[in-house]
Design an enzyme around this catalytic site. Structure first.
Site, PDB file in Angstrom:
ATOM      1  N   HIS A  18       0.853  -1.186   0.000  1.00 15.77           N
ATOM      2  CA  HIS A  18       0.000   0.000   0.000  1.00 15.77           C
ATOM      3  C   HIS A  18       0.886   1.232   0.000  1.00 15.77           C
ATOM      4  CE1 HIS A  18      -3.880  -1.812   1.924  1.00 15.77           C
ATOM      5  NE2 HIS A  18      -3.863  -1.939   0.612  1.00 15.77           N
ATOM      6  N   TYR A  19       0.484   2.232  -0.778  1.00 14.74           N
ATOM      7  CA  TYR A  19       1.113   3.542  -0.643  1.00 14.74           C
ATOM      8  C   TYR A  19       0.018   4.583  -0.613  1.00 14.74           C
ATOM      9  CZ  TYR A  19       4.595   7.097  -0.597  1.00 14.74           C
ATOM     10  OH  TYR A  19       5.394   8.138  -0.193  1.00 14.74           O
TER      11      TYR A  19
ATOM     12  N   LEU B 117       7.890  -1.899   6.949  1.00 17.30           N
ATOM     13  CA  LEU B 117       7.574  -2.520   5.652  1.00 17.30           C
ATOM     14  C   LEU B 117       6.821  -3.842   5.801  1.00 17.30           C
ATOM     15  CD1 LEU B 117       8.145  -1.766   2.631  1.00 17.30           C
ATOM     16  CD2 LEU B 117       9.759  -3.679   2.681  1.00 17.30           C
ATOM     17  N   HIS B 118       5.728  -3.954   5.062  1.00 18.48           N
ATOM     18  CA  HIS B 118       4.932  -5.186   5.040  1.00 18.48           C
ATOM     19  C   HIS B 118       4.296  -5.322   3.665  1.00 18.48           C
ATOM     20  CE1 HIS B 118       2.404  -1.874   6.484  1.00 18.48           C
ATOM     21  NE2 HIS B 118       1.479  -2.430   5.700  1.00 18.48           N
TER      22      HIS B 118
HETATM   23  O1  G7M Z   1      -2.344  -0.031   4.798  1.00 19.12           O
HETATM   24  P1  G7M Z   1      -1.253  -0.881   5.359  1.00 19.12           P
HETATM   25  O2  G7M Z   1      -0.382  -1.414   4.250  1.00 19.12           O
HETATM   26  O3  G7M Z   1      -0.442  -0.196   6.449  1.00 19.12           O
HETATM   27  O4  G7M Z   1      -1.977  -2.133   5.993  1.00 19.12           O
HETATM   28  C1  G7M Z   1      -1.654  -2.681   7.239  1.00 19.12           C
HETATM   29  C2  G7M Z   1      -2.344  -4.007   7.388  1.00 19.12           C
HETATM   30  O5  G7M Z   1      -2.065  -4.503   8.686  1.00 19.12           O
HETATM   31  C3  G7M Z   1      -3.874  -3.931   7.259  1.00 19.12           C
HETATM   32  O6  G7M Z   1      -4.308  -4.807   6.236  1.00 19.12           O
HETATM   33  C4  G7M Z   1      -4.363  -4.320   8.649  1.00 19.12           C
HETATM   34  O7  G7M Z   1      -5.577  -5.049   8.614  1.00 19.12           O
HETATM   35  C5  G7M Z   1      -3.224  -5.152   9.190  1.00 19.12           C
HETATM   36  N1  G7M Z   1      -3.150  -5.130  10.660  1.00 19.12           N
HETATM   37  C6  G7M Z   1      -3.288  -4.056  11.456  1.00 19.12           C
HETATM   38  N2  G7M Z   1      -3.154  -4.426  12.753  1.00 19.12           N
HETATM   39  C7  G7M Z   1      -3.235  -3.513  13.889  1.00 19.12           C
HETATM   40  C8  G7M Z   1      -2.909  -5.770  12.787  1.00 19.12           C
HETATM   41  C9  G7M Z   1      -2.668  -6.700  13.843  1.00 19.12           C
HETATM   42  O8  G7M Z   1      -2.666  -6.400  15.033  1.00 19.12           O
HETATM   43  N3  G7M Z   1      -2.444  -7.984  13.448  1.00 19.12           N
HETATM   44  C10 G7M Z   1      -2.473  -8.371  12.136  1.00 19.12           C
HETATM   45  N4  G7M Z   1      -2.270  -9.656  11.850  1.00 19.12           N
HETATM   46  N5  G7M Z   1      -2.685  -7.497  11.127  1.00 19.12           N
HETATM   47  C11 G7M Z   1      -2.903  -6.198  11.440  1.00 19.12           C
END
Ligand code: G7M
Length: 341
Positions: free
Chosen positions: A257-258, A265-266
């Site tokens: 996502h941006y 980073l994920h």
């Molecule tokens: O938009 P962005 O690329 O930052 O997305 C972050 C992702 O992290 C989203 O799809 C959220 O649903 C996921 N996510 C957020 N939190 C707080 C958690 C969590 O505590 N555990 C897991 N497994 N995923 C999360």
């Protein structure tokens, strides 16, 4: 492994009957399991009839601080469309009308096939409320100069706490959900179900790869030195998903996502058939394209103008508005008050 064995992997029902949430909140403080019967709903801040998701702001009895509860109707699981699932004697059926060959009914299936996916955020900050609220969205085009001048200082000043990410990487939470763990500090990562996925329904598969290396905020930071890491996430992620969920790489959407919500980073892995939130052109960047762009040009993501969506209630909107990059519009989106405050 046979298909049936794969299916069992995926379809095993969640062991706990109560809603299970992390045993630590984002500040690392232990929290007791929260129960919906103690939730006092105050305001509907989002009601999306397409995704069948509502977000409700409220409080938990005897607790201070705001809580958000997100309820989402689950997708149908194909293996429940049989005489032990929807078409069993426990299903109650009421008739709306019958006309010639046409009939319209409402049915109340047994509770085992009728769960509602529930996410609780407690205590929720003002930023969480903004993130989950229905609101006007705009697109801005972020040049490298705008990134340095406006976005980066904003990220450094205010961003969501990353404690949940560190809890996963340090083996403190969600460990029973981990699908793959590569412990290499430099190029390793953890692959696990996203918060938005129940971890069970294959039709809505949604996994997250969280890299172990700290300090890579987003796509903007990536260059050729990250290629081994990105390729490892791609290759090991695909392999594990094939083994565990029997989904080939041609059925996976793998992307960044941006802007992200969390600046560590994920990478998102979703089932191609599933229209997950945030898969659209204004937000998603396919991992394969990112790798290709960097291979062609080491500093592609430091040179590129990157569009991103910006919510009108978000503080970064004010920053871009003040600098003449975007104009506020009058919104007719309203929230529904559930009780008089
Ligand atoms: O938009 P962005 O690329 O930052 O997305 C972050 C992702 O992290 C989203 O799809 C959220 O649903 C996921 N996510 C957020 N939190 C707080 C958690 C969590 O505590 N555990 C897991 N497994 N995923 C999360």
């Amino acid at each position: 492994m046979s298909d049936a064995a794969h299916q069992n992997d995926v379809l095993e029902p969640p062991s706990s009957k109560k809603i299970k949430i992390d045993q630590q909140n984002e500040n690392g403080v232990s929290v007791k399991q929260l129960e919906l019967k103690d939730f006092i709903a105050e305001k509907v801040i989002k009601n999306n009839t397409n995704t069948k998701t509502v977000c409700i702001e409220g409080k938990f009895r005897d607790k201070t601080g705001v809580a958000l509860v997100v309820l989402e109707k689950n997708a149908f699981k194909e293996e429940e469309l049989n005489d032990t699932g929807y078409f069993c004697p426990e299903t109650v059926q009421e008739t709306y009308f019958q006309n010639d060959i046409y009939g319209n009914y409402v049915c109340f299936p047994k509770s085992a096939v009728n769960g509602v996916k529930t996410t609780i955020i407690y205590p929720a900050t003002e930023k969480h409320i903004v993130k989950y609220s229905q609101q006007e969205v705009h697109i801005v085009v972020e040049t490298p100069e705008l990134y340095e001048k406006l976005t980066l200082p904003h990220i450094e000043k205010e961003q969501f706490n990353l404690q949940w990410v560190y809890n996963i990487l340090e083996g403190k939470t969600e460990q029973d959900r981990i699908v793959h763990n590569n412990p290499c500090e430099q190029d390793g990562f953890v692959l696990l179900p996203d918060l938005k996925w129940d971890g069970v329904t294959k039709e809505t598969l949604y996994l997250l790869a969280i890299v172990r290396r700290r300090g890579i905020k987003s796509l903007r930071d990536l260059n050729a030195s990250h290629l081994p890491l990105l390729k490892r996430v791609r290759d090991e992620g695909k392999k594990k998903i094939l083994e565990k969920y029997n989904l080939p790489e041609s059925q996976l959407r793998i992307y960044f996502h941006y802007q992200p919500s969390f600046y560590h980073l994920h990478i998102h892995f979703t089932y191609l058939r599933h229209e997950a939130p945030g898969i659209y052109a204004e937000k998603a960047h396919l991992l394969s394209t990112v790798i290709n762009n960097i291979e062609m040009m080491n500093n592609y993501y430091q040179k590129a103008s990157l569009p991103f969506t910006i919510k009108q209630m978000d503080n970064i909107f004010k920053v871009y508005e003040t600098n003449g990059c975007v104009q506020r519009i009058d919104s007719n989106i309203e929230n529904t008050e559930l009780i008089d405050k």
